[in-house]
Design an enzyme around this catalytic site. Structure first.
Site, PDB file in Angstrom:
ATOM      1  CE  LYS A 165      91.424 -16.075   9.082  1.00 47.96           C
ATOM      2  NZ  LYS A 165      90.352 -17.073   8.875  1.00 47.96           N
TER       3      LYS A 165
ATOM      4  N   GLY B 295      96.255 -18.907  -0.005  1.00 45.45           N
ATOM      5  CA  GLY B 295      94.863 -18.633  -0.337  1.00 45.45           C
ATOM      6  C   GLY B 295      94.750 -18.121  -1.752  1.00 45.45           C
ATOM      7  CB  SER B 296      92.005 -16.506  -3.525  1.00 48.87           C
ATOM      8  OG  SER B 296      91.804 -15.253  -2.910  1.00 48.87           O
ATOM      9  CB  THR B 297      95.637 -14.711  -7.080  1.00 50.89           C
ATOM     10  OG1 THR B 297      96.436 -15.893  -7.241  1.00 50.89           O
ATOM     11  CG2 THR B 297      96.364 -13.544  -7.694  1.00 50.89           C
TER      12      THR B 297
ATOM     13  N   GLY C   2      95.657 -12.373  -1.769  1.00 47.85           N
ATOM     14  CA  GLY C   2      97.103 -12.184  -1.681  1.00 47.85           C
ATOM     15  C   GLY C   2      97.503 -10.770  -2.093  1.00 47.85           C
TER      16      GLY C   2
ATOM     17  CD  GLU D  95     100.749 -22.467  -2.201  1.00 43.97           C
ATOM     18  OE1 GLU D  95     100.225 -22.134  -3.281  1.00 43.97           O
ATOM     19  OE2 GLU D  95     100.371 -23.420  -1.509  1.00 43.97           O
TER      20      GLU D  95
END
Lengths: 301, 493, 280
Positions: free
Chosen positions: B196, B248-250, B253, B270
């Site tokens: 995506k 993406g962002s923590t 995640g 990541e």
């Protein structure tokens, strides 16, 4: 004048990142009006050069004429900044250009290109060359002294030459192709500036590699450091190997982005070149005529 | 005696190089609508839930995009499973690798168009998409292509087998490059993928789908579904997905890791970062300044590993800042398609708001807020000038939190120990930089930094052969190199 | 008839034998039928243990790999000397000792199998090396007995990590005998701590503690449901959650790879940047 060698701190340059920086400048896309303007500016910054053993008065007269009117069909184009010749040819150039000429006469002196003569001889050569009518002296530094670490000797020789120049402006040729590392270029630039050089110049044109964007950037940064510290401007002259207009424009972009608009002036920036003028002319006329001219259309200086 | 502030010599950098517009002329066929790519078919997607994709440099509509719901995601996963059990799973490694080589070649051949498309969709400068994003994306396929028939050499003593169907969700900052980071190793290892793209940057994946058709990749090996976070959650949460990969962002995640707990799915994450760039007094200062520029203003600072914290040795802080400001004044902001643009548009209104919010916080936390550029940004679109927040401290929010914009927090230190301590004082651990001309200090610092990547005399350099990824809250797993292959392999004795 | 001296089985923390700070002690029957008291670790004991692991990390990770290997081999020597005193079959003791010998040899080799020199297309030397993950909390499978304890220990120590083993109470006698060998092996205090306690009580503490870098569970040490919950909670701190099948097969490079971080270093080295190869 009596600065000791240890007073020049070692300068360290990261060559990989210098290449990254100049790589970015090489990607500058200079088009349309900006290109037109910078092509003309570049033309006006050329030290039109002939430094051959077989130079003749006729060739130098023709060079002077080309410097004055780079393309006779187009009197609106600027003159080059200077002609650059051997001391013997200075009187020829002076008589060809006259005393009121906007085109300066630069002469290489100090036992160009190797500089392997006793200092008194070199200083005498400088004084006599200025007396003959040179406006600018292009000297070579003692690379041997530099490479063996005798920085004071390099400094003293430049300082003495500056004194011998009297009213003439002094360009100090580092011969970067022999200094080899950018660390050396950075240090030699600082010594030359400290010793009173009005310009620092990359090369004699007799050694390869001659001028590169990488070397030029390191020298521009030395000029910038000096200016920011003292407010004194020093000129820059890359010489040798700059043959096409596109590369010349990238040099100007590098100058603009490193030193700003004050240095985009023939008084502070020069190209030491012979064939560059014709490629600039070709590009200028192409923009106006809409097609490329054959190189044959322009006189070979 | 140093000159006073008033009489200090000034260089006129900003505006010194007056350049006429030089737009990239390559035509881009921006489709009016982007749907999905499922089982080798480009499908328009449902009529409902479509949204407008904006050009961030103008704020105007570029095209419309479909949103995949659970049943569309399910079709994509089924297509991936079928390809895995079908031709792709049965194919020899060498043949698989040849498909990757083909993809790499087509990406190179269509590089100019892909670069222009990425720039229009994302707002980043054409200089970067042309010279970095697209060539590096192709390079990733080229690199991993060669692994496809060498999986048994990936880890000594073990045989490498595919994990299965991979669900992958990527961000908007390097759309095609992130897709390549995810797809190339997955395919080389024999997996199939459902990916995506980010909702704000679906364009180059759609063009990549065209390339996949051109190279006759078997249907279902790669599938693209578009949409927002819900679609991403459906991809990663699908019970028949064996492996998830997310960039993406923590916070997202964390949510993903929660959602897949107990499912047996393996994951690589990541995530965010707050990279430090340490400049020692014995650094090559002019080049260190260039490194700082590359570290924080590359891609408008929309880089997870951006060097957003500058740690400069106190004795050279003044000189570094002076040179940094001069360098920033040569950076050109504006039309992303202009070949001379250094700083493009902020990718979205939402991100612009985020950056601006941090600028407000920074105004109260920093002793000095300095902004510079060669020119003023355009009136339309989303822009932030390169910003320095000078005189901040370890406890400030602009030093601890990821801003994801062209904003650099400037701190000083006195000893190497202090530098490393401050650099490591972060919940993140993605990347750091260090500048020194003293080799032992360079190695000592590089090895002491708590980060997955350390650039010594450089910043923001990437290569397909070089593993990338973080520690602690910056995520886990590596992308690039043989280490980037491991997460896509099931190892057998 | 002489009155036997009852032994209290202490836990091992920071190179010292300690009682639980909670004072919780449970009576249990030793393998020889005598009565012993076992300490039951509290949540605070676990926090103390990992805090101690953290402060010991630099010291242990900073040792040379050669030195780490020697100390692990020394552990095998100490176990060999105590084999007859271990409350297990000699064959099982021998198997565990041989396992330690095996892993001692990994300490200075694992990095060579997991590190790479990466041929980047630019003027940089680029290498990826393995670094310790940090502080590990490990739950060995009780069914693996001493082999499970040494396997968990070596998994942690080979790469330079420090950690705490959580051992169920019914394995306490073995665990304590084992820590006595650990104690005499020149291993610096705090490299390995061993707590005896209730997994159901301690696992949730470990899950959400942000100063732990990895949790390792081996075989049947926890149930699938406990594991799923551990993963869910660990997600909040992006914990590395590692599950191994058991101790029957020794950990190899793929297992050690899960207990280290790959760190990539770019060193500038030269002037030429080939076209198209570099970021900028």
């Amino acid at each position: 004048m009596t600065t000791s060698p240890s007073s020049w701190p070692r300068v360290r340059v990261d060559a990989a990142t210098v290449a990254v920086r100049t790589g970015r400048v090489r990607k500058r896309s200079i088009k349309k009006d900006s290109k037109e303007r910078l092509l003309r500016l570049a033309l006006s910054m050329i030290d039109l050069t002939t430094l051959e053993g077989m130079d003749t008065p006729g060739k130098v007269r023709s060079l002077c004429s080309k410097a004055r009117h780079p393309h006779p069909e187009r009197p609106d184009l600027p003159s080059t900044a200077a002609v650059c010749v051997y001391p013997n040819m200075v009187p020829v150039a002076r008589s060809a250009l006259g005393s009121e000429s906007p085109v300066k006469i630069a002469a290489v002196a100090t036992s160009f290109p190797a500089g392997q003569s006793p200092l008194p001889l070199k200083l005498d050569e400088v004084r006599r060359t200025v007396e003959l009518g040179a406006d600018e002296i292009d000297m070579v530094i003692d690379r041997g002294a530099f490479l063996r670490g005798d920085h004071q000797a390099v400094y003293d020789e430049i300082a003495a030459t500056k004194e011998a120049c009297g009213p003439a402006r002094l360009k100090v040729i580092l011969e970067t192709g022999e200094l080899q590392t950018l660390d050396n270029v950075a240090l030699a630039s600082r010594i030359a500036i400290d010793a009173g050089g009005d310009f620092i110049k990359t090369s004699t044109g007799k050694i390869k590699p001659a001028a590169t964007l990488d070397v030029t950037l390191v020298m521009l940064e030395a000029i910038r450091e000096h200016y920011l510290r003292t407010g004194v401007m020093v000129g820059m002259k890359p010489a040798g190997g700059i043959r096409d207009a596109k590369l010349a424009l990238h040099y100007l972009a590098l100058v603009a982005e490193t030193l700003g608009s004050d240095w985009l002036d023939p008084h502070w920036f020069r190209f030491g070149a012979s064939s560059l003028a014709n490629d600039l002319l070709r590009q200028i006329l192409r923009r106006e005529d809409g097609h490329y001219q054959s190189p044959r259309r322009f006189s070979v200086d | 005696m140093s000159p006073t502030e008033q009489e200090r010599p000034r260089l006129k950098i900003a505006g010194a190089l007056d350049l006429a517009p030089s737009p990239e002329s390559c035509p881009v066929g921006v489709p009016e609508h982007i749907g999905h790519f499922i089982g080798g078919q480009k499908v328009p997607g449902r009529e409902e839930d479509r949204y407008d994709n904006l050009d961030p440099s103008t704020g105007k509509v570029l095209n419309t995009v479909s949103t995949a719901n659970e049943s569309e995601v399910d079709r994509a996963v089924k297509a991936a499973r079928a390809a895995l059990q079908g031709p792709w799973g049965k194919m020899s490694g060498l043949e698989r690798g040849k498909y990757l080589y083909r993809i790499a070649r087509r990406m190179q051949e269509r590089g100019r168009e892909l670069a222009a498309a990425e720039t229009r969709d994302n707002g980043k400068p054409i200089r970067e998409t042309r010279d970095f994003d697209i060539p590096t994306a192709a390079h990733h396929f080229f690199y991993y292509a060669g692994w496809a028939d060498k999986l048994d050499y990936a880890l000594a003593g073990r045989k490498g087998r595919p994990v299965g169907v991979c669900g992958q969700v990527i961000p908007w900052n390097f759309p095609l490059l992130m897709a390549s980071w995810k797809l190339a190793p997955a395919l080389a290892a024999g997996n199939t993928c459902v990916l995506k793209p980010s909702e704000t940057t679906p364009l180059t994946a759609a063009l990549l789908a065209d390339i996949l058709l051109e190279v006759d990749l078997p249907p279902g090996v790669i599938n693209f579904v578009n949409g927002f976070g819900q679609t991403g959650a459906a991809v990663l949460g699908h019970p028949d997905v064996d492996k998830v990969a997310f960039t993406g962002s923590t916070p997202v995640g964390r949510a993903i890791m929660r959602s897949i707990a107990g499912s047996g799915k393996s994951a690589t994450m990541e995530l965010g970062g707050k990279g430090a760039q340490i400049i020692y007094a014995d650094a090559a200062i002019d080049q260190a300044v260039e490194g700082i520029i590359n570290g924080i203003f590359f891609n408008q600072g929309h880089v997870c590993c951006a060097g957003s914290r500058l740690l400069v040795e106190e004795s050279i802080a003044e000189e570094v800042l002076e040179k940094l400001k001069l360098r920033v004044q040569a950076l050109r902001i504006g039309a992303p398609l202009d070949k001379n643009t250094d700083i493009g548009a902020i990718n979205s209104k939402k991100q612009l708001d985020t950056v601006n919010r941090y600028l407000e916080i920074g105004a109260s936390e920093a002793a000095e807020v300095w902004q510079g550029c060669a020119n003023d940004p355009p009136a339309e679109g989303y822009w932030v000038k390169p910003t320095l927040l000078i005189g901040v401290s370890q406890t400030d929010r602009v030093v601890r939190e990821e801003i994801f914009g062209p904003v650099l927090s400037v701190l000083t230190f006195r000893t190497p120990e202090e530098a490393v301590k401050k650099a490591n004082d972060s919940e993140y651990g993605l990347a750091c930089g260090v500048w020194s001309e003293k080799t032992s200090r360079l190695f000592e610092t590089a090895h002491a930094l708590n980060a997955g990547v350390v650039w010594a005399n450089g910043y923001n350099l990437f290569d397909p052969s070089s593993p990338f990824g973080g520690v602690r809250h910056s995520g886990f797993g590596r992308e690039g190199g043989v280490h980037g292959l491991h997460p896509y392999l099931r190892l057998e004795a | 008839m002489r009155l036997a001296v009852q032994k209290t089985l202490k836990m091992y923390l920071g190179g010292k034998f300690i009682r639980s700070e909670s004072g919780r002690v449970l009576p249990t029957t030793a393998s020889d039928g005598t009565l012993m008291n076992v300490c039951r670790a509290s949540r605070k004991d676990l926090r103390d243990a990992v805090g101690n692991n953290r402060s010991s990390l630099g010291g242990w990770a900073g040792r040379t790999a050669y030195n780490r290997g020697q100390i692990l081999y020394r552990l095998a020597e100490m176990l060999e000397g105590r084999a007859s005193a271990l409350p297990i079959e000699p064959a099982l003791a021998e198997q565990a000792i041989d396992r330690v010998v095996h892993h001692a040899g990994w300490a200075d080799k694992i990095s060579a199998t997991l590190s790479t020199l990466n041929p980047v297309a630019s003027a940089y030397v680029n290498y990826s090396m393995v670094r310790p993950m940090g502080v590990v909390v490990s739950f060995p499978d009780p069914r693996d007995g001493l082999l499970g304890l040494v396997e968990a220990t070596c998994q942690i120590l080979v790469m330079g990590n420090t950690g705490t083993l959580i051992v169920p109470l019914d394995l306490a006698e073995l665990a304590v005998a084992y820590t006595e060998a650990l104690h005499t092996s020149d291993l610096p205090g705090g490299a390995i701590n061993v707590l005896t306690g209730d997994i159901v009580e301690l696992l949730p503490v470990a899950n959400i503690h942000d100063d732990i870098d990895a949790i390792v569970v081996s075989g049947g040490a926890v149930s699938d449901e406990q594991w799923a919950e551990a993963q869910r909670e660990g997600a909040q701190v992006l914990r590395r959650m590692i599950r191994f099948a058991g101790a029957s097969v020794p950990s190899g490079p793929d297992a050690f790879a899960k207990l280290c971080e790959v760190k990539t270093v770019w060193m500038s080295a030269g002037a030429e940047i080939p076209a198209g190869g570099s970021a900028y």
